[in-house]
Design a protein around this motif. Sequence first.
Motif, short mmCIF file in Angstrom:
data_model
loop_
_atom_site.label_atom_id
_atom_site.label_comp_id
_atom_site.label_asym_id
_atom_site.label_seq_id
_atom_site.Cartn_x
_atom_site.Cartn_y
_atom_site.Cartn_z
N ASN A 11 0.66 -1.49 0.02
CA ASN A 11 0.11 -0.18 -0.23
C ASN A 11 1.01 1.36 0.04
N VAL A 12 1.60 1.36 -0.98
CA VAL A 12 2.25 2.33 -1.15
C VAL A 12 1.97 3.09 -2.94
N ALA A 13 1.18 3.48 -3.09
CA ALA A 13 0.72 3.76 -4.38
C ALA A 13 1.18 5.34 -4.86
N PRO A 14 1.30 5.82 -3.76
CA PRO A 14 1.64 7.69 -3.76
C PRO A 14 3.37 7.08 -4.66
N TYR A 15 4.59 6.57 -3.03
CA TYR A 15 5.27 6.17 -3.04
C TYR A 15 6.19 5.30 -4.04
N LEU A 16 6.35 4.12 -4.73
CA LEU A 16 6.17 3.70 -4.76
C LEU A 16 7.10 3.44 -6.26
N ARG A 17 7.04 4.43 -7.51
CA ARG A 17 7.51 4.92 -8.23
C ARG A 17 8.93 5.87 -8.29
N LYS A 18 8.65 6.98 -7.22
CA LYS A 18 9.84 6.91 -6.88
C LYS A 18 11.60 7.14 -5.88
N ALA A 25 17.97 5.00 -11.49
CA ALA A 25 18.78 6.46 -11.45
C ALA A 25 20.64 5.95 -10.75
N GLN A 26 20.95 5.40 -11.31
CA GLN A 26 22.07 4.38 -10.47
C GLN A 26 23.53 4.63 -11.92
N ASP A 27 24.83 4.37 -11.25
CA ASP A 27 25.59 3.86 -12.45
C ASP A 27 26.61 2.23 -12.23
N ILE A 28 26.02 1.85 -12.27
CA ILE A 28 26.21 0.05 -12.02
C ILE A 28 25.47 -0.67 -12.68
N THR A 29 24.83 -1.20 -13.71
CA THR A 29 24.86 -1.85 -14.28
C THR A 29 23.77 -2.97 -13.67
N ASP A 30 25.02 -4.71 -13.52
CA ASP A 30 25.23 -5.52 -13.10
C ASP A 30 24.52 -6.19 -12.41
N TYR A 31 23.00 -5.60 -11.58
CA TYR A 31 22.11 -5.93 -10.45
C TYR A 31 21.01 -6.32 -11.08
N GLU A 32 19.99 -7.01 -9.64
CA GLU A 32 18.67 -6.18 -10.07
C GLU A 32 17.92 -6.43 -9.10
N ILE A 33 16.08 -5.59 -9.48
CA ILE A 33 16.05 -5.25 -8.48
C ILE A 33 14.22 -5.93 -8.50
N ILE A 34 14.28 -6.38 -7.01
CA ILE A 34 12.99 -7.58 -7.03
C ILE A 34 12.03 -6.92 -6.51
N LEU A 35 10.56 -6.77 -7.22
CA LEU A 35 9.44 -5.91 -5.81
C LEU A 35 8.26 -6.90 -5.96
N VAL A 36 8.55 -6.94 -4.17
CA VAL A 36 7.29 -7.86 -3.15
C VAL A 36 6.33 -7.38 -2.79
N ASP A 37 5.40 -7.37 -4.10
CA ASP A 37 4.07 -6.91 -3.68
C ASP A 37 3.41 -7.92 -2.24
N ASP A 38 3.37 -8.08 -1.23
CA ASP A 38 2.81 -8.28 0.06
C ASP A 38 1.32 -7.80 0.10
N GLY A 39 0.64 -8.49 -1.26
CA GLY A 39 -0.94 -8.58 -0.49
C GLY A 39 -1.68 -7.04 -0.65
N SER A 40 -0.73 -6.36 -1.62
CA SER A 40 -1.42 -4.68 -1.44
C SER A 40 -2.95 -4.80 -1.69
N THR A 41 -3.76 -4.06 -1.31
CA THR A 41 -5.29 -3.70 -1.55
C THR A 41 -5.06 -2.41 -2.26
N ASP A 42 -4.24 -1.30 -2.48
CA ASP A 42 -4.49 -0.08 -3.17
C ASP A 42 -3.32 -0.75 -4.50
N ASP A 43 -3.11 -0.19 -5.39
CA ASP A 43 -2.67 0.38 -6.63
C ASP A 43 -0.98 -0.25 -7.03
N SER A 44 -1.13 -0.72 -6.07
CA SER A 44 1.00 -0.45 -5.26
C SER A 44 1.31 -1.72 -6.36
N GLY A 45 0.61 -3.62 -6.23
CA GLY A 45 0.90 -4.36 -7.19
C GLY A 45 0.99 -3.99 -8.99
#
Length: 334
Positions: A11-18, A25-45
Amino acid sequence: MKLSIIVPIYNVAPYLRKCVDSLLAQDITDYEIILVDDGSTDDSGAIADEIVREVMGDESNCQSPIANNPTLSVIHQENAGLSVARNAGIAKAQGEYIWFVDSDDYLEPNVLGKLMEQIERDNLDVLRFRYQNVKESGEAFAPYKDMTNYNDYSATPTDGLTFLNERMGNQCYAWQFILRAELCLEETFTPGIYFEDTDWTPRMLLRATRVASTELVVYNYLWREGSITLSQKDIQKQRKQLQDKIDLLGKLNDWGSQVADRRWFDGMISGLMMNIVGIISYTFYAERKEYVKQIKAMQLLTLSTYHIAPRAQWKVKLINFSIDLAVMLMHLKR
């Protein structure tokens, strides 16, 4: 892959994109981002799915991933709490190192390169960095500016126990550390509790042999209404938080009993005990006998004053003299 960034979402819809934009906006490329939606009830998922499509491309319309961006993925699960969400990310992570980032916080731009350079140069198990508290307007501020800061941000590597005793202070935020993935696999987060960071951080650090810090300000910690640390309205939630803190007293004492130098654990017990006595005296005074009896059974007194600010040491002395009296006097003083 060098780094996996795990972002639990609820439930962090207003903040997730930022948040995610700052990870990109980082200076390396060899990494991954794993988003874990923990059953959000707003538009976060839905927002998480949309971000992944934008960055990684959508096979249905043959878009290509944006050049130089890391790999993004999303996990959707039923609501099970922050610990379970982090553990789910750990299970999927492919990186040599892992970093937990809260989904309403955000990073400074182009800091990952410096962090990973220090980690690789000094062959670190754990790297800690500085952070700043920010308001929703983006303004940085110091909510505890009158408090003594015991943190030592030395870049010289040391073992985890020495780090705890000599450099750690009382801040146990999981997001303030980048660590080897093996440490996460050995020490996962305890499900179903509040203050999971304080439960996890010392266990993780005790397994590390090379720990260091950097003075670089990397992380922006957002103070907002409705967050776990700021929400105090639900009495049942407060009762659960109090019980989890009392249980944490016992854990800290057990862990301290297993090390040669337990100063940090004793200081944390004292600080936590003062907080617990305050909660009992202000919110649960009618139930004080039950809670005080439970605390006395742990046989934690006499409390230490290690890393306790001088102006607060009288509280430690009062509790050591009589926890019952301390609860009563704080109740009358409120």
